[in-house]
Design a protein around this motif. Structure first.
Motif, PDB file in Angstrom:
ATOM      1  N   PRO A   1       6.144  -0.039  -1.942  1.00  0.00           N
ATOM      2  CA  PRO A   1       4.981   0.775  -1.565  1.00  0.00           C
ATOM      3  C   PRO A   1       4.695   1.861  -2.597  1.00  0.00           C
ATOM      4  CG  PRO A   1       6.903   1.367  -0.255  1.00  0.00           C
ATOM      5  CD  PRO A   1       7.292   0.161  -1.052  1.00  0.00           C
ATOM      6  N   ALA A   2       3.402   2.125  -2.829  1.00  0.00           N
ATOM      7  CA  ALA A   2       2.987   3.143  -3.785  1.00  0.00           C
ATOM      8  C   ALA A   2       1.582   3.601  -3.445  1.00  0.00           C
ATOM      9  CB  ALA A   2       3.036   2.595  -5.209  1.00  0.00           C
ATOM     10  N   ARG A   3       1.264   4.834  -3.799  1.00  0.00           N
ATOM     11  CA  ARG A   3      -0.090   5.358  -3.592  1.00  0.00           C
ATOM     12  C   ARG A   3      -0.892   5.164  -4.873  1.00  0.00           C
ATOM     13  NH1 ARG A   3      -2.799   9.233  -0.317  1.00  0.00           N
ATOM     14  NH2 ARG A   3      -4.518  10.259  -1.402  1.00  0.00           N
ATOM     15  N   PRO A   4      -1.995   4.436  -4.819  1.00  0.00           N
ATOM     16  CA  PRO A   4      -2.819   4.268  -6.020  1.00  0.00           C
ATOM     17  C   PRO A   4      -3.360   5.610  -6.505  1.00  0.00           C
ATOM     18  CG  PRO A   4      -3.416   2.681  -4.321  1.00  0.00           C
ATOM     19  CD  PRO A   4      -2.510   3.668  -3.674  1.00  0.00           C
ATOM     20  N   ALA A   5      -3.452   5.771  -7.807  1.00  0.00           N
ATOM     21  CA  ALA A   5      -3.974   7.017  -8.378  1.00  0.00           C
ATOM     22  C   ALA A   5      -5.398   7.272  -7.886  1.00  0.00           C
ATOM     23  CB  ALA A   5      -3.941   6.937  -9.898  1.00  0.00           C
TER      24      ALA A   5
ATOM     25  N   SER B   1       0.841  -1.177   0.000  1.00  0.00           N
ATOM     26  CA  SER B   1       0.000   0.000   0.000  1.00  0.00           C
ATOM     27  C   SER B   1       0.886   1.240   0.000  1.00  0.00           C
ATOM     28  CB  SER B   1      -0.915  -0.034   1.227  1.00  0.00           C
ATOM     29  OG  SER B   1      -1.805   1.054   1.240  1.00  0.00           O
ATOM     30  N   GLU B   2       0.327   2.381   0.417  1.00  0.00           N
ATOM     31  CA  GLU B   2       1.079   3.632   0.399  1.00  0.00           C
ATOM     32  C   GLU B   2       2.182   3.654   1.452  1.00  0.00           C
ATOM     33  OE1 GLU B   2       0.216   8.451   0.394  1.00  0.00           O
ATOM     34  OE2 GLU B   2      -1.282   7.077   1.217  1.00  0.00           O
ATOM     35  N   HIS B   3       1.814   3.368   2.697  1.00  0.00           N
ATOM     36  CA  HIS B   3       2.781   3.394   3.796  1.00  0.00           C
ATOM     37  C   HIS B   3       2.856   2.050   4.527  1.00  0.00           C
ATOM     38  CE1 HIS B   3       3.519   7.698   3.462  1.00  0.00           C
ATOM     39  NE2 HIS B   3       2.206   7.895   3.410  1.00  0.00           N
TER      40      HIS B   3
END
Length: 471
Positions: free
Chosen positions: A164-168, A94-96
């Motif tokens: 980890p990445a933030r979905p658009a 996920s993001e974090h």
């Protein structure tokens, strides 16, 4: 089919369970925990016993009576050397945060280096493992090392890359939503940014196409009782006015990932079909995935994950479900299951790599096409505690099933089903009259592969294949 040799007397005590003075005196110099002492303690549990004590007592029983140290057939079946089960690794970033789940060939404890870590399964050696990683930064991949240790000290190590990445277009909450309950009324990805607590229902999903990422956090619901006079009929008022951790009323294309749902101190009872105060309640949905979620509950007469009137396409994998309760008002049908379906309308149901650390009645119940590589512990409090279930023509395989209590059944009958390569270990106790009591008397019955039906049942059961199970 293979049959058991005599059980050995002990296994090594692992994990962080604290023993009372009397039990500590019974632990020998090698660190072994007496299986008879733990059995007597489990027999003494009553309906009034606090949930924490219920689960701690069962946990000690499992450490003393199940596992490779106590039963040589474990290593004879799965091999002497600890390893990772091929195809079991699952990573969600996920993001974090991230969730990592996998299965080992032998029961083991596990640890991961790096980042901020939280184990969803660590109180005793398990085959199925789930960890939550937090404190990650989007766009900064990390490599973590998983180390698993079996009961004899053997280790298996594996490196895993997490990105980890933030979905658009992701929406974060509580910041962007008011609540509780936090109402999700539009499709999209929603990420929880901190632990949340709700007096009654915590999150309400009212849209299709929702991905709900708990961000490695804990959702605590039901911190206050709902007045009994609120419930005026058999199920509708429970459906509308009960307390739920996460409630989805028809939002298909639903994904729930990466976090924990915890029942608070309130102890309302569900209705007779175990609906009303469930950690997860999903009604009238199709295309559902539940993965990397830890469920922890204790109230009377509830199912951990209640799926009502589901359509096509359910995938449940790499979850941990922990039932700390022991009260039941109706044991029939859907009574007190870890996961249950009622009024199924669809097909395409799969259930794998889930850990049921304890259930008081039924385990993973539902008309699955395939149910495999799950680890299930039944502490039966009533007649007909079924650990597993598949639909007509279904495939039930490679599960690890452990049973004790009043009337536990590992694998039920079915029509044209395949039941193979399951490992089933049962250890009876004397429940006396402290558990369910009806005309059948004091059963203490352990059923590995059950073929019998009750009187008057017309369910067809032909052409089924039972092979290569260890019981």
């Amino acid at each position: 089919m293979r049959f058991p040799r005599a059980l050995a007397a002990c296994c090594f005590l692992l994990g962080t369970t604290v023993l009372g003075a009397e039990e500590t005196a019974k632990v020998d110099a090698a660190g072994a925990l007496d299986p008879i002492v733990t059995a007597k303690a489990l027999e003494a549990i009553k309906a009034s016993t606090p949930p924490k004590e219920v689960y701690d007592t069962f946990n000690r029983f499992c450490m003393a009576n199940f596992g490779a140290k106590v039963e040589p057939l474990v290593r004879e079946t799965f091999g002497a050397k600890l390893g990772f089960v091929e195809g079991s690794l699952w990573v969600h970033a996920s993001e974090h945060s991230a969730a990592i789940g996998w299965m080992t060939s032998l029961p083991a404890t596990s640890r991961i280096n790096g980042a901020e870590l939280e184990a969803a399964s660590g109180e005793r050696p398990f085959y199925v493992h789930l960890w939550r990683l937090k404190g990650l930064e989007p766009g900064k991949p990390v490599e973590v090392t998983i180390t698993c240790t079996d009961e004899s000290g053997g280790e298996a190590v594996r490196k895993v890359k997490v990105e980890p990445a933030r979905p658009a277009g992701a929406v974060t909450f509580p910041g962007d939503l008011a609540g509780p309950p936090y109402q999700i009324t539009k499709p999209g990805c929603y990420i929880l940014t901190k632990d949340i607590t709700a007096p009654r229902t915590a999150v309400l999903v009212e849209a299709e196409g929702v991905t709900l990422d708990l961000g490695g956090h804990t959702v605590t619901y039901a911190t206050e009782e709902v007045p009994k006079e609120t419930f005026t009929d058999k199920w509708k008022s429970y459906d509308l006015n009960g307390s739920f951790g996460i409630k989805n009323m028809g939002g298909s294309k639903f994904r729930l990932l990466n976090g924990r749902v915890l029942q608070g101190p309130a102890c309302n009872r569900g209705n007779d079909e175990s609906t009303g105060f469930n950690p997860l309640y999903i009604r009238g949905c199709s295309d559902v995935e539940i993965a990397g979620v830890e469920i922890d509950y204790h109230a009377p007469q509830i199912a951990g994950i209640r799926n009502r009137d589901p359509g096509d396409g359910y995938s449940m994998h790499h979850n941990v479900i922990r039932d700390r309760g022991n009260m039941m008002h109706n044991r029939h049908g859907t009574g007190c299951s870890s996961v249950d379906f009622i009024g199924e309308k669809g097909t395409g149901y799969a259930c794998r790599y889930n850990l049921v650390a304890r259930t008081r009645q039924n385990g993973l119940r539902g008309r699955y096409e395939e149910q495999d590589h799950n680890e299930i512990y039944v502490d039966s409090w009533a007649t007909n505690s079924f650990a597993t279930q598949v639909r007509q023509g279904g495939d039930l395989h490679d599960n690890r099933i452990f049973c004790t209590g009043y009337h536990a059944i590992s694998c039920p009958w079915g029509d044209g089903i395949k039941v193979h390569d399951n490992f089933i270990h049962m250890q009876g106790i004397n429940t006396g009259k402290s558990r369910w009591w009806e005309g059948f008397g004091d059963q203490n019955s352990m059923n590995g592969l059950r073929h019998t039906q009750w009187g008057g049942n017309k369910t067809v059961s032909n052409n089924s294949d039972y092979s290569k199970n260890v019981v």
